[in-house]
Design a protein around this motif. Structure first.
Motif, mmCIF file in Angstrom:
data_model
loop_
_atom_site.group_PDB
_atom_site.id
_atom_site.type_symbol
_atom_site.label_atom_id
_atom_site.label_comp_id
_atom_site.label_asym_id
_atom_site.label_seq_id
_atom_site.Cartn_x
_atom_site.Cartn_y
_atom_site.Cartn_z
ATOM 1 N N VAL A 1 2.322 1.939 -3.493
ATOM 2 C CA VAL A 1 1.269 2.442 -4.388
ATOM 3 C C VAL A 1 0.902 3.882 -4.038
ATOM 4 N N ASP A 2 0.745 4.167 -2.745
ATOM 5 C CA ASP A 2 0.341 5.513 -2.327
ATOM 6 C C ASP A 2 1.418 6.550 -2.618
ATOM 7 N N TYR A 3 2.669 6.200 -2.386
ATOM 8 C CA TYR A 3 3.749 7.157 -2.682
ATOM 9 C C TYR A 3 3.840 7.410 -4.182
ATOM 10 N N LYS B 1 7.042 1.260 -10.648
ATOM 11 C CA LYS B 1 7.055 2.372 -9.692
ATOM 12 C C LYS B 1 8.391 2.483 -8.951
ATOM 13 N N LYS C 1 0.833 -1.199 0.000
ATOM 14 C CA LYS C 1 0.000 0.000 0.000
ATOM 15 C C LYS C 1 0.869 1.252 0.000
ATOM 16 N N SER D 1 1.552 7.362 -6.260
ATOM 17 C CA SER D 1 0.403 8.132 -6.735
ATOM 18 C C SER D 1 0.672 9.637 -6.729
ATOM 19 N N GLY E 1 3.122 10.835 -8.166
ATOM 20 C CA GLY E 1 3.851 11.078 -9.408
ATOM 21 C C GLY E 1 5.346 11.048 -9.217
ATOM 22 N N HIS F 1 5.393 -4.240 -8.689
ATOM 23 C CA HIS F 1 5.329 -2.788 -8.850
ATOM 24 C C HIS F 1 6.660 -2.223 -9.363
#
Length: 379
Positions: free
Chosen positions: A251-253, A323, A248, A255, A257, A320
């Motif tokens: 993914v959140d970091y 990312k 999580k 997001s 960009g 991921h």
């Protein structure tokens, strides 16, 4: 048989012989190393100490050059080392560190420009806001200018948050206020606009701290200042943090960009006193046999748990990989690890992929095999 037919027959035989020989020649394959196996996913890095930067041990030097595509200086670029007094810089080991990375065609990461710990006393003792701003800008300008175009990314600010996501009451916050954060990134980007700039911290999978980190980075970016990435320190344990929170957080970091780097990765296999989390080096506990059970080596059962833990974590990293820019282990082998002295002095920990004899552990084999299976499934 006339001469023309003989010539055609001989030519045909030669073609068949050459073709057979060519078909048996194997295409050269790259050695199976972390660096080669993960090259299409993300950089695989290690933190180096003075001994490793000097390359005095040929076996160790071989591992560093062969296995890793990125390096970070464990201590040599922290302010108390590189800038011990206001008018004195010590570039000997940082220069050697950069030269080593260039020799092996590595991605070179700078750690760290602004950090409240291992801070030069002359900076720590400043009480005037203007003087502190001048000192920070001078430090950043000197160091980043020297390595412009050579160091590819920087931890601009390190560990500025408390566990609840609020700003740590560091000397920088107390003297300059929150402005020190965007200013540090602004000054760094002005000196080397091509370098990637990161905010780096531990316990970044904690929900409250994660929210604070997102808030911190967003506030800087909202001021028009460049932040390229967030560094998640991976000082983790066999059971914590949960895989769900790790994923999580990535993914959140992302997001925001920005890129996500997994930094300072090591997995402690030892009992955790008082359920301590993170890497606050100010904490320490007394040693005991109960807290130090593996002084004669790591039992097979714990080797398996460590390998499984690394495998589960790397599954998330590969999922991921779009990312993640870099995964950096905080050390090369178990004997080097800072976890032998934290949070309990004198312990024998086994958190990395290479043991004290510089031999790869089951965890090494596991994450190699994981990537190879992933490649086969992709093809």
């Amino acid at each position: 048989m006339n001469i023309k037919k003989q010539f055609l027959l001989i030519t045909t035989i030669l073609i068949l012989v050459i073709g057979c020989k060519e078909s048996t020649v194997e295409t050269p394959t790259e050695p199976v190393t972390l660096r080669n196996v993960y090259k299409d996913a993300f950089y695989i890095g290690a933190a180096l100490n003075r001994f490793q930067i000097d390359e005095t041990d040929s076996i160790m030097a071989g591992i560093v050059g062969r296995e890793f595509s990125s390096i970070t200086a464990e201590n040599e670029m922290k302010s108390m080392q590189i800038h011990p007094t206001k008018d004195t810089f010590n570039y000997e080991y940082p220069d050697k560190f950069v030269a080593l990375g260039e020799k092996h065609n590595m991605f070179i990461h700078g750690h760290t420009l602004v950090w409240h710990s291992q801070l030069s006393p002359w900076i720590r003792n400043i009480e005037d806001s203007t003087e502190m701003a001048e000192a920070l800008k001078s430090h950043i300008t000197a160091v980043v200018s020297r390595y412009k175009g050579k160091i590819h990314s920087w931890d601009v600010v390190n560990e500025a948050l408390n566990e609840d996501g609020t700003l740590r009451k560091s000397v920088f916050l107390e003297v300059m206020g929150e402005d020190y954060l965007p200013l540090a990134f602004k000054w760094t980007s002005e000196i080397d606009p091509d370098a990637d700039l990161y905010y780096n911290d531990y316990n970044m999978a904690n929900p409250e701290k994660r929210a604070g980190a997102i808030r911190l980075v967003k506030n800087i970016m909202d001021k028009g200042v460049k932040v390229d990435g967030i560094g998640m320190q991976g000082h983790w344990h066999l059971n914590t943090p949960s895989l769900e929170e790790i994923e999580k957080s990535i993914v959140d970091y992302a997001s925001l960009g920005v890129k996500v780097a997994i930094t300072e990765l090591d997995i402690s296999v030892l009992p955790n006193p008082r359920d301590l989390v993170g890497a606050d080096i100010g904490q320490n506990f007394d040693n005991s046999e109960l807290l130090n059970p593996y002084t004669k080596g790591l039992p097979d059962s714990i080797q398996v748990k460590l390998a499984n833990r690394y495998t589960d974590i790397f599954k998330i990293f590969l999922k991921h990989k779009d990312k993640i820019s870099r995964v950096t282990f905080w050390g090369v082998n178990d004997g080097q690890s800072w976890l032998n002295g934290f949070p309990v002095r004198g312990r024998t920990n086994h958190p990395l992929l290479f043991d004290r004899e510089l031999k790869p552990k089951s965890a090494y084999d596991s994450i190699i095999a994981l990537k190879q299976r992933d490649d086969k499934q992709s093809n």
